[in-house]
Design a protein around this motif. Structure first.
Motif, PDB file in Angstrom:
ATOM      1  N   SER A 168      27.498  29.247  -9.246  1.00 32.99           N
ATOM      2  CA  SER A 168      27.083  29.454 -10.479  1.00 32.99           C
ATOM      3  C   SER A 168      27.095  28.611 -11.687  1.00 32.99           C
ATOM      4  O   SER A 168      25.571  29.341 -12.737  1.00 32.99           O
ATOM      5  CB  SER A 168      28.732  29.787 -10.758  1.00 32.99           C
ATOM      6  OG  SER A 168      29.657  28.650 -11.348  1.00 32.99           O
ATOM      7  N   ASP A 169      26.441  27.514 -11.516  1.00 32.58           N
ATOM      8  CA  ASP A 169      26.116  26.891 -12.099  1.00 32.58           C
ATOM      9  C   ASP A 169      24.004  25.899 -12.105  1.00 32.58           C
ATOM     10  O   ASP A 169      24.362  26.399 -12.952  1.00 32.58           O
ATOM     11  CB  ASP A 169      26.811  24.742 -11.608  1.00 32.58           C
ATOM     12  CG  ASP A 169      27.706  24.719 -12.045  1.00 32.58           C
ATOM     13  OD1 ASP A 169      28.180  24.904 -13.223  1.00 32.58           O
ATOM     14  OD2 ASP A 169      27.980  23.944 -11.537  1.00 32.58           O
ATOM     15  N   TRP A 170      23.740  26.915 -10.931  1.00 34.23           N
ATOM     16  CA  TRP A 170      22.556  26.911 -10.657  1.00 34.23           C
ATOM     17  C   TRP A 170      22.574  28.058 -11.617  1.00 34.23           C
ATOM     18  O   TRP A 170      20.885  28.299 -12.116  1.00 34.23           O
ATOM     19  CB  TRP A 170      22.050  27.109  -9.288  1.00 34.23           C
ATOM     20  CG  TRP A 170      22.366  25.486  -9.102  1.00 34.23           C
ATOM     21  CD1 TRP A 170      23.028  25.179  -7.266  1.00 34.23           C
ATOM     22  CD2 TRP A 170      21.262  24.253  -9.100  1.00 34.23           C
ATOM     23  NE1 TRP A 170      22.635  23.735  -7.597  1.00 34.23           N
ATOM     24  CE2 TRP A 170      21.954  23.494  -8.410  1.00 34.23           C
ATOM     25  CE3 TRP A 170      20.190  24.304  -9.459  1.00 34.23           C
ATOM     26  CZ2 TRP A 170      20.616  22.013  -7.836  1.00 34.23           C
ATOM     27  CZ3 TRP A 170      19.433  23.446  -9.608  1.00 34.23           C
ATOM     28  CH2 TRP A 170      19.765  22.488  -9.320  1.00 34.23           C
ATOM     29  N   LEU A 171      22.915  29.521 -11.340  1.00 38.62           N
ATOM     30  CA  LEU A 171      22.467  30.306 -11.945  1.00 38.62           C
ATOM     31  C   LEU A 171      22.654  30.424 -13.577  1.00 38.62           C
ATOM     32  O   LEU A 171      21.176  30.944 -14.112  1.00 38.62           O
ATOM     33  CB  LEU A 171      23.461  31.372 -11.925  1.00 38.62           C
ATOM     34  CG  LEU A 171      23.267  33.075 -12.600  1.00 38.62           C
ATOM     35  CD1 LEU A 171      22.527  33.409 -11.475  1.00 38.62           C
ATOM     36  CD2 LEU A 171      24.316  34.289 -12.009  1.00 38.62           C
ATOM     37  N   ALA A 172      23.284  29.576 -14.291  1.00 41.76           N
ATOM     38  CA  ALA A 172      23.175  29.739 -15.088  1.00 41.76           C
ATOM     39  C   ALA A 172      22.000  28.849 -16.295  1.00 41.76           C
ATOM     40  O   ALA A 172      21.514  29.179 -16.895  1.00 41.76           O
ATOM     41  CB  ALA A 172      24.545  28.818 -16.231  1.00 41.76           C
ATOM     42  N   ALA A 173      21.452  27.607 -15.440  1.00 43.04           N
ATOM     43  CA  ALA A 173      20.704  27.004 -15.437  1.00 43.04           C
ATOM     44  C   ALA A 173      19.513  27.742 -15.167  1.00 43.04           C
ATOM     45  O   ALA A 173      18.427  27.283 -16.449  1.00 43.04           O
ATOM     46  CB  ALA A 173      20.355  25.764 -15.072  1.00 43.04           C
ATOM     47  N   LEU A 174      19.450  28.155 -14.767  1.00 42.39           N
ATOM     48  CA  LEU A 174      18.589  29.574 -14.585  1.00 42.39           C
ATOM     49  C   LEU A 174      18.011  30.528 -15.352  1.00 42.39           C
ATOM     50  O   LEU A 174      17.690  30.281 -16.114  1.00 42.39           O
ATOM     51  CB  LEU A 174      18.576  30.927 -13.027  1.00 42.39           C
ATOM     52  CG  LEU A 174      17.116  31.105 -12.523  1.00 42.39           C
ATOM     53  CD1 LEU A 174      16.241  30.330 -12.513  1.00 42.39           C
ATOM     54  CD2 LEU A 174      17.619  32.497 -11.634  1.00 42.39           C
ATOM     55  N   LYS A 175      19.517  31.042 -16.036  1.00 45.16           N
ATOM     56  CA  LYS A 175      19.116  32.080 -17.100  1.00 45.16           C
ATOM     57  C   LYS A 175      18.703  31.013 -18.236  1.00 45.16           C
ATOM     58  O   LYS A 175      18.114  31.312 -18.708  1.00 45.16           O
ATOM     59  CB  LYS A 175      20.566  32.528 -17.458  1.00 45.16           C
ATOM     60  CG  LYS A 175      21.251  33.884 -16.123  1.00 45.16           C
ATOM     61  CD  LYS A 175      22.228  33.950 -16.308  1.00 45.16           C
ATOM     62  CE  LYS A 175      23.130  35.132 -15.370  1.00 45.16           C
ATOM     63  NZ  LYS A 175      24.505  35.311 -15.747  1.00 45.16           N
ATOM     64  N   LEU A 176      19.361  29.702 -18.235  1.00 42.73           N
ATOM     65  CA  LEU A 176      19.169  29.417 -19.381  1.00 42.73           C
ATOM     66  C   LEU A 176      17.673  29.274 -19.908  1.00 42.73           C
ATOM     67  O   LEU A 176      16.431  29.077 -20.807  1.00 42.73           O
ATOM     68  CB  LEU A 176      19.962  28.417 -19.536  1.00 42.73           C
ATOM     69  CG  LEU A 176      21.491  29.038 -20.465  1.00 42.73           C
ATOM     70  CD1 LEU A 176      22.086  26.966 -20.111  1.00 42.73           C
ATOM     71  CD2 LEU A 176      21.917  28.919 -22.065  1.00 42.73           C
ATOM     72  N   ALA A 177      16.650  28.791 -18.347  1.00 45.06           N
ATOM     73  CA  ALA A 177      15.694  28.351 -18.410  1.00 45.06           C
ATOM     74  C   ALA A 177      14.878  29.774 -18.854  1.00 45.06           C
ATOM     75  O   ALA A 177      13.652  28.972 -19.261  1.00 45.06           O
ATOM     76  CB  ALA A 177      15.300  27.263 -16.915  1.00 45.06           C
ATOM     77  N   ALA A 178      15.150  30.155 -18.284  1.00 51.02           N
ATOM     78  CA  ALA A 178      13.986  31.619 -18.188  1.00 51.02           C
ATOM     79  C   ALA A 178      13.777  31.768 -19.939  1.00 51.02           C
ATOM     80  O   ALA A 178      13.140  33.018 -19.975  1.00 51.02           O
ATOM     81  CB  ALA A 178      14.823  32.401 -17.321  1.00 51.02           C
ATOM     82  N   ILE A 179      15.372  31.826 -20.551  1.00 45.48           N
ATOM     83  CA  ILE A 179      15.358  32.709 -21.520  1.00 45.48           C
ATOM     84  C   ILE A 179      15.102  31.569 -22.667  1.00 45.48           C
ATOM     85  O   ILE A 179      14.154  31.466 -23.236  1.00 45.48           O
ATOM     86  CB  ILE A 179      16.223  33.088 -22.038  1.00 45.48           C
ATOM     87  CG1 ILE A 179      16.679  33.765 -21.802  1.00 45.48           C
ATOM     88  CG2 ILE A 179      16.528  33.572 -23.731  1.00 45.48           C
ATOM     89  CD1 ILE A 179      18.420  34.907 -21.073  1.00 45.48           C
ATOM     90  N   GLY A 180      15.668  30.385 -22.623  1.00 46.15           N
ATOM     91  CA  GLY A 180      15.274  29.217 -23.693  1.00 46.15           C
ATOM     92  C   GLY A 180      13.813  27.812 -23.682  1.00 46.15           C
ATOM     93  O   GLY A 180      13.526  27.883 -24.447  1.00 46.15           O
ATOM     94  N   ASN A 181      13.677  28.617 -22.296  1.00 41.79           N
ATOM     95  CA  ASN A 181      11.902  27.709 -21.687  1.00 41.79           C
ATOM     96  C   ASN A 181      10.927  28.479 -21.499  1.00 41.79           C
ATOM     97  O   ASN A 181       9.676  28.400 -22.549  1.00 41.79           O
ATOM     98  CB  ASN A 181      11.993  26.596 -20.961  1.00 41.79           C
ATOM     99  CG  ASN A 181      13.581  25.686 -21.145  1.00 41.79           C
ATOM    100  OD1 ASN A 181      13.088  24.946 -22.367  1.00 41.79           O
ATOM    101  ND2 ASN A 181      13.688  25.006 -20.629  1.00 41.79           N
ATOM    102  N   VAL A 182      10.813  29.361 -20.834  1.00 40.81           N
ATOM    103  CA  VAL A 182       9.825  29.886 -20.361  1.00 40.81           C
ATOM    104  C   VAL A 182       9.397  30.603 -21.291  1.00 40.81           C
ATOM    105  O   VAL A 182       8.160  31.303 -21.967  1.00 40.81           O
ATOM    106  CB  VAL A 182      10.019  30.132 -18.877  1.00 40.81           C
ATOM    107  CG1 VAL A 182       8.750  31.692 -18.186  1.00 40.81           C
ATOM    108  CG2 VAL A 182       9.826  29.155 -17.501  1.00 40.81           C
ATOM    109  N   LEU A 183      10.750  31.710 -21.716  1.00 41.23           N
ATOM    110  CA  LEU A 183      10.286  33.099 -22.139  1.00 41.23           C
ATOM    111  C   LEU A 183       9.846  32.625 -24.160  1.00 41.23           C
ATOM    112  O   LEU A 183       8.664  32.963 -24.810  1.00 41.23           O
ATOM    113  CB  LEU A 183      11.722  34.358 -22.707  1.00 41.23           C
ATOM    114  CG  LEU A 183      11.361  35.052 -23.628  1.00 41.23           C
ATOM    115  CD1 LEU A 183      10.633  35.972 -22.172  1.00 41.23           C
ATOM    116  CD2 LEU A 183      11.755  36.068 -23.349  1.00 41.23           C
TER     117      LEU A 183
END
Length: 130
Positions: free
Chosen positions: A69-84
């Motif tokens: 769940s930590d990795w999933l949260a990090a992936l979501k944050l990275a996808a929205i906050g950085n990549v997008l």
């Protein structure tokens, strides 16, 4: 916090260096106008990932403690906050040039602070404008 002059000078230097390096996000799309924004975005974060690998190796014991769940949260944050974010920013720069997107991004901290003070005052309280 250290009040040693060398620590203060070092802190100022690294703050300025970080700000100047952050400013490169606006220059990259102007230097590479023939490359689509998506390619620039994923190239940027691939490079960041390669830079982060040795640092992650150093902290591998701490990383092993992360849960799925930590990795999933990090992936979501990275996808929205950085990549997008960078995908939209580089697309805007490629379409409108460097000045307008830079000006809009520069106003975001002020707009967010004002909006938060106006919209969330029941939950967070009002902060004095001064």
């Amino acid at each position: 916090m250290s009040k040693h002059p060398a620590a203060l000078t070092g802190g100022i230097f690294f703050s300025l260096a970080a700000g100047m390096l952050w400013g490169l996000v606006f220059v990259g799309p102007l230097l590479l106008p023939d490359y689509p924004a998506a390619l620039q975005t994923f190239g940027r974060y691939l490079a960041f990932g390669l830079i982060a690998l040795p640092l992650a190796y150093i902290d591998r014991a701490d990383i092993r403690r992360l849960t799925p769940s930590d990795w999933l949260a990090a992936l979501k944050l990275a996808a929205i906050g950085n990549v997008l974010y960078y995908l939209f920013l580089s697309s805007a720069i490629l379409r409108a040039g460097g000045a307008l997107p830079t000006m809009i991004i520069g106003t975001l901290p002020v707009v967010i602070a004002i909006a938060a003070n106006l919209l969330n005052h029941q939950r967070d309280g009002r902060f004095p404008w001064l």
